[in-house]
Design a protein around this motif. Sequence first.
Motif, PDB file in Angstrom:
ATOM      1  N   SER A 101      11.622  -0.416 -50.845  1.00  0.00           N
ATOM      2  CA  SER A 101      11.496  -1.204 -52.252  1.00  0.00           C
ATOM      3  C   SER A 101      10.649  -2.467 -51.817  1.00  0.00           C
ATOM      4  O   SER A 101      10.379  -2.783 -50.845  1.00  0.00           O
ATOM      5  N   THR A 102      10.325  -3.029 -53.150  1.00  0.00           N
ATOM      6  CA  THR A 102       9.712  -4.206 -52.841  1.00  0.00           C
ATOM      7  C   THR A 102      10.470  -5.144 -52.325  1.00  0.00           C
ATOM      8  O   THR A 102      11.699  -5.342 -52.462  1.00  0.00           O
ATOM      9  N   ASN A 103       9.827  -5.815 -51.272  1.00  0.00           N
ATOM     10  CA  ASN A 103      10.415  -6.831 -50.550  1.00  0.00           C
ATOM     11  C   ASN A 103      11.408  -6.528 -49.484  1.00  0.00           C
ATOM     12  O   ASN A 103      12.336  -7.219 -49.133  1.00  0.00           O
ATOM     13  N   ALA A 104      11.582  -5.274 -49.217  1.00  0.00           N
ATOM     14  CA  ALA A 104      12.377  -4.834 -48.435  1.00  0.00           C
ATOM     15  C   ALA A 104      12.121  -5.670 -46.849  1.00  0.00           C
ATOM     16  O   ALA A 104      10.831  -5.519 -46.444  1.00  0.00           O
ATOM     17  N   VAL A 105      13.148  -5.671 -46.132  1.00  0.00           N
ATOM     18  CA  VAL A 105      13.258  -6.349 -44.594  1.00  0.00           C
ATOM     19  C   VAL A 105      14.067  -5.463 -43.912  1.00  0.00           C
ATOM     20  O   VAL A 105      15.204  -5.285 -44.122  1.00  0.00           O
ATOM     21  N   ALA A 106      13.748  -4.643 -42.880  1.00  0.00           N
ATOM     22  CA  ALA A 106      14.353  -3.897 -42.009  1.00  0.00           C
ATOM     23  C   ALA A 106      14.427  -4.725 -40.591  1.00  0.00           C
ATOM     24  O   ALA A 106      13.613  -4.923 -39.984  1.00  0.00           O
ATOM     25  N   LEU A 107      15.662  -5.039 -40.298  1.00  0.00           N
ATOM     26  CA  LEU A 107      15.944  -5.596 -39.209  1.00  0.00           C
ATOM     27  C   LEU A 107      16.364  -4.545 -37.861  1.00  0.00           C
ATOM     28  O   LEU A 107      17.104  -3.907 -38.248  1.00  0.00           O
ATOM     29  N   HIS A 108      15.651  -4.697 -37.000  1.00  0.00           N
ATOM     30  CA  HIS A 108      15.960  -3.848 -35.748  1.00  0.00           C
ATOM     31  C   HIS A 108      16.390  -4.536 -34.594  1.00  0.00           C
ATOM     32  O   HIS A 108      15.664  -5.404 -34.321  1.00  0.00           O
ATOM     33  N   LEU A 109      17.477  -3.955 -33.908  1.00  0.00           N
ATOM     34  CA  LEU A 109      18.180  -4.718 -32.905  1.00  0.00           C
ATOM     35  C   LEU A 109      18.284  -3.463 -31.596  1.00  0.00           C
ATOM     36  O   LEU A 109      18.652  -2.298 -31.829  1.00  0.00           O
ATOM     37  N   SER A 110      17.720  -3.758 -30.613  1.00  0.00           N
ATOM     38  CA  SER A 110      17.622  -2.999 -29.612  1.00  0.00           C
ATOM     39  C   SER A 110      18.126  -3.295 -28.332  1.00  0.00           C
ATOM     40  O   SER A 110      18.541  -4.459 -27.987  1.00  0.00           O
ATOM     41  N   ASP A 111      18.297  -2.456 -27.601  1.00  0.00           N
ATOM     42  CA  ASP A 111      19.028  -2.620 -26.185  1.00  0.00           C
ATOM     43  C   ASP A 111      18.203  -2.829 -25.039  1.00  0.00           C
ATOM     44  O   ASP A 111      18.499  -3.011 -23.814  1.00  0.00           O
ATOM     45  N   SER A 112      16.711  -2.911 -25.355  1.00  0.00           N
ATOM     46  CA  SER A 112      15.912  -2.907 -24.285  1.00  0.00           C
ATOM     47  C   SER A 112      14.511  -3.713 -24.627  1.00  0.00           C
ATOM     48  O   SER A 112      14.073  -3.631 -25.957  1.00  0.00           O
ATOM     49  N   GLU A 113      13.759  -4.131 -23.894  1.00  0.00           N
ATOM     50  CA  GLU A 113      12.472  -4.552 -24.190  1.00  0.00           C
ATOM     51  C   GLU A 113      11.452  -3.924 -24.542  1.00  0.00           C
ATOM     52  O   GLU A 113      11.666  -2.619 -24.172  1.00  0.00           O
ATOM     53  N   PHE A 114      10.452  -3.978 -25.166  1.00  0.00           N
ATOM     54  CA  PHE A 114       9.379  -3.230 -25.678  1.00  0.00           C
ATOM     55  C   PHE A 114       8.991  -2.308 -24.244  1.00  0.00           C
ATOM     56  O   PHE A 114       8.325  -3.004 -23.337  1.00  0.00           O
ATOM     57  N   SER A 115       8.711  -1.184 -24.527  1.00  0.00           N
ATOM     58  CA  SER A 115       7.923  -0.289 -23.330  1.00  0.00           C
ATOM     59  C   SER A 115       7.350   0.938 -24.160  1.00  0.00           C
ATOM     60  O   SER A 115       7.889   1.710 -24.423  1.00  0.00           O
ATOM     61  N   SER A 116       5.824   0.925 -24.016  1.00  0.00           N
ATOM     62  CA  SER A 116       5.137   2.151 -24.930  1.00  0.00           C
ATOM     63  C   SER A 116       5.623   3.264 -24.131  1.00  0.00           C
ATOM     64  O   SER A 116       5.419   4.263 -24.645  1.00  0.00           O
ATOM     65  N   GLU A 117       5.992   3.240 -22.803  1.00  0.00           N
ATOM     66  CA  GLU A 117       6.289   4.456 -22.017  1.00  0.00           C
ATOM     67  C   GLU A 117       7.570   5.202 -22.454  1.00  0.00           C
ATOM     68  O   GLU A 117       8.007   6.207 -22.174  1.00  0.00           O
ATOM     69  N   ASP A 118       8.446   4.371 -23.208  1.00  0.00           N
ATOM     70  CA  ASP A 118       9.719   4.857 -23.615  1.00  0.00           C
ATOM     71  C   ASP A 118       9.607   5.755 -25.053  1.00  0.00           C
ATOM     72  O   ASP A 118      10.506   6.555 -25.244  1.00  0.00           O
ATOM     73  N   TYR A 119       8.443   5.505 -25.689  1.00  0.00           N
ATOM     74  CA  TYR A 119       8.060   6.284 -26.880  1.00  0.00           C
ATOM     75  C   TYR A 119       7.937   7.660 -26.812  1.00  0.00           C
ATOM     76  O   TYR A 119       7.295   8.310 -25.871  1.00  0.00           O
ATOM     77  N   ILE A 120       8.455   8.694 -27.468  1.00  0.00           N
ATOM     78  CA  ILE A 120       8.210  10.027 -27.766  1.00  0.00           C
ATOM     79  C   ILE A 120       7.668  10.157 -29.137  1.00  0.00           C
ATOM     80  O   ILE A 120       8.286  10.103 -30.099  1.00  0.00           O
TER      81      ILE A 120
END
Length: 131
Positions: A101-120
């Motif tokens: 929707s207009t002005n939507a904000v999605a908050l993401h909480l993660s159990d780990s730091e960013f790692s490009s190797e973790d992406y599939i």
Amino acid sequence: MNNHLKLPKIFDPRGNLTFLQFPDQVPFEIKRVFWTYDVPGGEIRGGHAFKEQQEVIVALSGSFDVVITNADGSESRYSLNRSYNALFLPKLTWRHLDNFSTNAVALHLSDSEFSSEDYIRDFQVLQNFNK
């Protein structure tokens, strides 16, 4: 597993308050927080899974859908539109977000730091990974 998380809602005539904390509402210790916003109409975010990362997503403002693609290719759609509802995504969950929707904000909480190797980023690779 039930992926829906009902967060506490403290009613107050001056404005309501909702919170989350480990381990009561979030099943992991939070190591990273990020948010997506200003998503143009018709755009899709996500389209990947994580090998190890777990995530909780909350709609802080507006609404959007989280679409999970199951191993058999079927989809489950979860509409997030209240800041006291959240969705838990365990590792190896293929997802994308759409219908912002207009002005939507999605908050993401993660159990780990960013790692490009973790992406599939390829669903076929995920299916092979799950075998």
